[in-house]
Design a protein around this motif. Structure first.
Motif, PDB file in Angstrom:
ATOM      1  N   MET A 235       0.828  -1.197   0.000  1.00  0.00           N
ATOM      2  CA  MET A 235       0.000   0.000   0.000  1.00  0.00           C
ATOM      3  C   MET A 235       0.868   1.254   0.000  1.00  0.00           C
ATOM      4  N   PRO A 236       0.688   2.141  -1.000  1.00  0.00           N
ATOM      5  CA  PRO A 236       1.495   3.364  -1.038  1.00  0.00           C
ATOM      6  C   PRO A 236       1.006   4.393  -0.022  1.00  0.00           C
ATOM      7  N   ALA A 237       1.853   5.355   0.271  1.00  0.00           N
ATOM      8  CA  ALA A 237       1.464   6.446   1.169  1.00  0.00           C
ATOM      9  C   ALA A 237       0.338   7.263   0.529  1.00  0.00           C
ATOM     10  N   GLY A 238      -0.566   7.750   1.365  1.00  0.00           N
ATOM     11  CA  GLY A 238      -1.619   8.633   0.872  1.00  0.00           C
ATOM     12  C   GLY A 238      -2.915   7.949   0.531  1.00  0.00           C
ATOM     13  N   VAL A 239      -2.997   6.621   0.714  1.00  0.00           N
ATOM     14  CA  VAL A 239      -4.259   5.930   0.469  1.00  0.00           C
ATOM     15  C   VAL A 239      -4.738   5.271   1.757  1.00  0.00           C
ATOM     16  N   ILE A 240      -6.013   4.907   1.766  1.00  0.00           N
ATOM     17  CA  ILE A 240      -6.610   4.235   2.916  1.00  0.00           C
ATOM     18  C   ILE A 240      -7.394   3.030   2.426  1.00  0.00           C
ATOM     19  N   ASP A 241      -7.744   2.174   3.348  1.00  0.00           N
ATOM     20  CA  ASP A 241      -8.605   1.031   3.045  1.00  0.00           C
ATOM     21  C   ASP A 241     -10.031   1.541   2.879  1.00  0.00           C
ATOM     22  N   VAL A 242     -10.601   1.347   1.685  1.00  0.00           N
ATOM     23  CA  VAL A 242     -11.939   1.886   1.387  1.00  0.00           C
ATOM     24  C   VAL A 242     -12.987   0.777   1.295  1.00  0.00           C
ATOM     25  N   THR A 243     -12.673  -0.378   1.853  1.00  0.00           N
ATOM     26  CA  THR A 243     -13.608  -1.509   1.775  1.00  0.00           C
ATOM     27  C   THR A 243     -14.973  -1.159   2.349  1.00  0.00           C
ATOM     28  N   GLN A 244     -14.984  -0.580   3.540  1.00  0.00           N
ATOM     29  CA  GLN A 244     -16.253  -0.256   4.194  1.00  0.00           C
ATOM     30  C   GLN A 244     -16.993   0.863   3.462  1.00  0.00           C
ATOM     31  N   ARG A 245     -16.250   1.883   3.049  1.00  0.00           N
ATOM     32  CA  ARG A 245     -16.893   3.044   2.422  1.00  0.00           C
ATOM     33  C   ARG A 245     -17.682   2.648   1.184  1.00  0.00           C
ATOM     34  N   PHE A 246     -17.124   1.778   0.351  1.00  0.00           N
ATOM     35  CA  PHE A 246     -17.771   1.423  -0.906  1.00  0.00           C
ATOM     36  C   PHE A 246     -18.408   0.029  -0.871  1.00  0.00           C
ATOM     37  N   HIS A 247     -18.547  -0.543   0.324  1.00  0.00           N
ATOM     38  CA  HIS A 247     -19.236  -1.832   0.511  1.00  0.00           C
ATOM     39  C   HIS A 247     -18.642  -2.907  -0.404  1.00  0.00           C
ATOM     40  N   LEU A 248     -17.329  -3.002  -0.378  1.00  0.00           N
ATOM     41  CA  LEU A 248     -16.637  -3.937  -1.247  1.00  0.00           C
ATOM     42  C   LEU A 248     -16.441  -5.285  -0.553  1.00  0.00           C
ATOM     43  N   PRO A 249     -16.369  -6.348  -1.323  1.00  0.00           N
ATOM     44  CA  PRO A 249     -16.241  -7.683  -0.720  1.00  0.00           C
ATOM     45  C   PRO A 249     -14.836  -7.922  -0.175  1.00  0.00           C
ATOM     46  N   PRO A 250     -14.700  -8.772   0.829  1.00  0.00           N
ATOM     47  CA  PRO A 250     -13.359  -9.117   1.326  1.00  0.00           C
ATOM     48  C   PRO A 250     -12.584  -9.862   0.254  1.00  0.00           C
ATOM     49  N   LEU A 251     -11.281  -9.710   0.293  1.00  0.00           N
ATOM     50  CA  LEU A 251     -10.411 -10.379  -0.669  1.00  0.00           C
ATOM     51  C   LEU A 251      -9.633 -11.490   0.037  1.00  0.00           C
ATOM     52  N   PRO A 252      -9.344 -12.569  -0.670  1.00  0.00           N
ATOM     53  CA  PRO A 252      -8.654 -13.703  -0.034  1.00  0.00           C
ATOM     54  C   PRO A 252      -7.186 -13.405   0.222  1.00  0.00           C
ATOM     55  N   GLU A 253      -6.619 -14.138   1.166  1.00  0.00           N
ATOM     56  CA  GLU A 253      -5.190 -14.067   1.416  1.00  0.00           C
ATOM     57  C   GLU A 253      -4.445 -14.918   0.393  1.00  0.00           C
ATOM     58  N   ARG A 254      -3.178 -14.625   0.256  1.00  0.00           N
ATOM     59  CA  ARG A 254      -2.300 -15.444  -0.570  1.00  0.00           C
ATOM     60  C   ARG A 254      -1.030 -15.749   0.218  1.00  0.00           C
ATOM     61  N   GLU A 255      -0.505 -16.939   0.059  1.00  0.00           N
ATOM     62  CA  GLU A 255       0.740 -17.293   0.720  1.00  0.00           C
ATOM     63  C   GLU A 255       1.916 -16.591   0.039  1.00  0.00           C
ATOM     64  N   VAL A 256       2.823 -16.070   0.847  1.00  0.00           N
ATOM     65  CA  VAL A 256       4.099 -15.566   0.349  1.00  0.00           C
ATOM     66  C   VAL A 256       5.111 -16.693   0.532  1.00  0.00           C
ATOM     67  N   VAL A 257       5.764 -17.066  -0.567  1.00  0.00           N
ATOM     68  CA  VAL A 257       6.600 -18.264  -0.584  1.00  0.00           C
ATOM     69  C   VAL A 257       8.012 -17.913  -1.036  1.00  0.00           C
ATOM     70  N   LEU A 258       8.977 -18.527  -0.383  1.00  0.00           N
ATOM     71  CA  LEU A 258      10.377 -18.397  -0.771  1.00  0.00           C
ATOM     72  C   LEU A 258      10.800 -19.637  -1.549  1.00  0.00           C
TER      73      LEU A 258
END
Length: 287
Positions: A235-258
């Protein structure tokens, strides 16, 4: 004043940063029991409990929080002293998926650079498919990627990455207007994730910006032109999480793998340092 064993201090620093005895042991190319013993001896030497341990969680005690930064400085000074007598340059070529490039990367580079002045880190940013091809051809030593459903199942899971919807605090969208979305071109797994979530939620949307890479998509969100589905660590500086404001669906997690072909303990420690710094990147503020 008690004398301190640098290797024990290093074991503490890695365990504190990785929040895991297992990952710290892998980074040091030793056993979990050996790491635990080093830290126990360090705590006895200091007369302080540095870590709180439960079967599911490792966390810093209050004393451990105070000790962590000076401990990092001690370990870095110790390694610089050793490196001064070793002219050999170590080169590690590391690929990182662009979906994870955010505030944590400068922190990672700072920590890695302080650990070993003889290390040359050759950093490659790209997409998962391309990085795995570079790994297979021997052009990178290791790659930190997102695991999607069809990705190869090998590799070492580092942590789960959360995705969310980000936008400018000033972004306004009329009730009858489709949501402006910043999205990456095909083929892109995060694009598929975005489209699938919006379609299932029956949300009207339009392509406002099609950008090649998470940085371009994040820039569009920062500029107030669109909403972007992104990994929270990117997430870059200057933005916020807008999930609630725009009634957006949750997004799934993804594994970070080495995925790694690196064999030396020094190389593995660099990899885990980078991964931990990415994981602990600045957390966004919910709208």
């Amino acid at each position: 004043m008690p004398s301190l064993d640098p290797e024990s201090v290093e074991a503490f620093v890695l365990t504190a940063e990785l929040r895991s005895f297992t990952l710290a042991a892998q980074s040091l190319n030793t056993t979990q029991a050996a790491v635990s013993l080093r830290i126990k001896r360090l705590e006895e030497r200091l007369g302080q409990r540095l870590l709180d341990r439960t079967p599911r969680k490792v966390s810093l005690s209050r004393e451990g929080e105070r000790f962590l930064d000076p401990a990092r400085e001690l370990v870095n000074a110790y390694k610089r002293a050793l490196a001064a007598l070793s002219p050999r340059t170590i080169r590690l070529t590391l690929g990182i998926t662009h979906h994870l490039v955010g505030p944590g990367l400068p922190v990672a580079l700072e920590r890695v650079g302080g650990n070993d002045p003889n290390l040359v880190l050759d950093l490659r940013i790209g997409d998962t498919r391309g990085l795995l091809e570079l790994l297979d051809s021997g052009k990178v030593d290791a790659a930190i990627i997102l695991r999607h459903g069809e990705n190869r199942r090998s590799g070492e899971r580092l942590f789960n990455e959360r995705f969310s919807w980000f936008g400018s605090p000033d972004l306004k969208v009329g009730r009858s207007e489709p949501l402006p979305i910043a999205i990456q071109p095909e083929p892109c797994q995060v694009r598929e994730l975005t489209v699938r979530a919006l379609t299932r939620a029956d949300i009207r949307w339009r392509e406002a910006i099609v950008g090649g890479g998470a940085i371009a998509v994040g820039a569009a969100a920062t500029a107030g032109l669109a909403i972007a589905a992104m990994a929270r660590t990117a997430m870059p500086a200057g933005v916020i999480d807008v999930t609630q404001r725009f009634h957006l669906p949750p997004l799934p997690e993804r594994e970070v793998v080495l995925h790694s072909n690196a064999r030396t303990a020094a190389s593995r420690q660099v990899l885990f340092t980078v991964a931990r710094a990415i994981q602990t990147a600045a957390q966004p503020t919910a709208d």
